[in-house]
Scaffold this active site. Sequence first.
Site, PDB file in Angstrom:
ATOM      1  N   SER A 165       0.831  -1.200   0.000  1.00 27.17           N
ATOM      2  CA  SER A 165       0.000   0.000   0.000  1.00 27.17           C
ATOM      3  C   SER A 165       0.869   1.255   0.000  1.00 27.17           C
ATOM      4  CB  SER A 165      -0.944  -0.044   1.213  1.00 27.17           C
ATOM      5  OG  SER A 165      -1.908   0.977   1.169  1.00 27.17           O
ATOM      6  N   ASP A 229      -8.256  -4.655  -6.180  1.00 22.84           N
ATOM      7  CA  ASP A 229      -7.686  -3.720  -5.212  1.00 22.84           C
ATOM      8  C   ASP A 229      -7.810  -2.281  -5.725  1.00 22.84           C
ATOM      9  OD1 ASP A 229      -6.209  -2.335  -3.343  1.00 22.84           O
ATOM     10  OD2 ASP A 229      -4.446  -3.622  -3.475  1.00 22.84           O
ATOM     11  N   HIS A 322      -7.844  -4.898  -0.916  1.00 23.66           N
ATOM     12  CA  HIS A 322      -6.550  -4.287  -0.615  1.00 23.66           C
ATOM     13  C   HIS A 322      -5.841  -4.955   0.564  1.00 23.66           C
ATOM     14  CE1 HIS A 322      -3.472  -1.263  -0.667  1.00 23.66           C
ATOM     15  NE2 HIS A 322      -3.751  -0.832   0.545  1.00 23.66           N
TER      16      HIS A 322
END
Length: 343
Positions: A165, A229, A322
């Site tokens: 991320s 995602d 995610h």
Amino acid sequence: MDLCIIAAKLAYENANVIRNIVVHHWKMHFVDFYNGWNDFQKLCSTQVFILCDKPKDANLILISFRGTEPFDADDWSSDFDYSWYEIPKLGKVHMGFLEALGLGDRANAATFQANLQVNAGPASTGRKKLLPGMLERTAYYAVRNKLKSLLMEHKKAKFIVTGHSLGGALAILFPTVLLLHEEKEVMQRLLGVYTFGQPRVGNQQLGKFMEAHLDHPIPKYFRVVYSNDLVPRLPYDDNTFLYKHFGLCLYYDSWYIGQKVDEEPNRNYFGTRYLIPEYLNAVWELMRSLTMGYMQGPEYKEGWLSIFLRVIGLALPGVSAHSPTNYVDSVRLGKEYISGMSF
């Protein structure tokens, strides 16, 4: 890649847990954990840890940046931030990610100029005056200084940078700034950069600059994306915002089948023809999460937070997709489908 995704996931834990896992379970050498100062947010909001494969004559140094925490508004605001800072000859770079590395404060643009120049460092004029004593605590300078020390101590070691991320964005920007600062000896010992669910960090000019340095003689940058995602599809890649991904993309679908692609499907997420499949996929992922421990073994059993995120995913599929759990499972269970790929 197995080690990198596990290290990227481990970065979400506190320093004591990370140390315990690295030393007692992985049987490696824990170097340090850093809480990097963000001058814009006026707090220590960037976490990163460093390990070596062994304390003496190490062959590998790994740097892992923490990513977006689920309930941290500052982290999510960085992901959804579309502002950028233009660096001459390099390109446009996401301003929020530069701030997370401690390389500037948008309230005073001179701070970016002071840090993003050749031979920038704690003694840079202007920057030191802005925040005396704090620059050494920023993620970029703290990690750079420690890395240079480790490379001098371990003559044969090479280093890897990783993150999930937001951590993935910082992982690729860290060597970007090393190149900008002409840290040639350090960059010669870069083994690779592995990011997971990484948002876009700059424009096409930045991509061309980095590909020229990381694609030859062999690729050193690998960007992994799981299914729907949302975060890798931000900030938008269009004629208004101009953000572009670069480097090799390894895309996994929800069946953990991996393939090399130039860009993940549905690049800006909100494509109408993907809408219904996204919601159907979220239902499938929730059902699968309840049986993973039985089907794949106890180490794959998902905790309450992971299952809770999948419930949220019934309304917001891109959020649940995610989760770092998806990336761990993709890398570990998807290997049989990519056995012909070289990494």
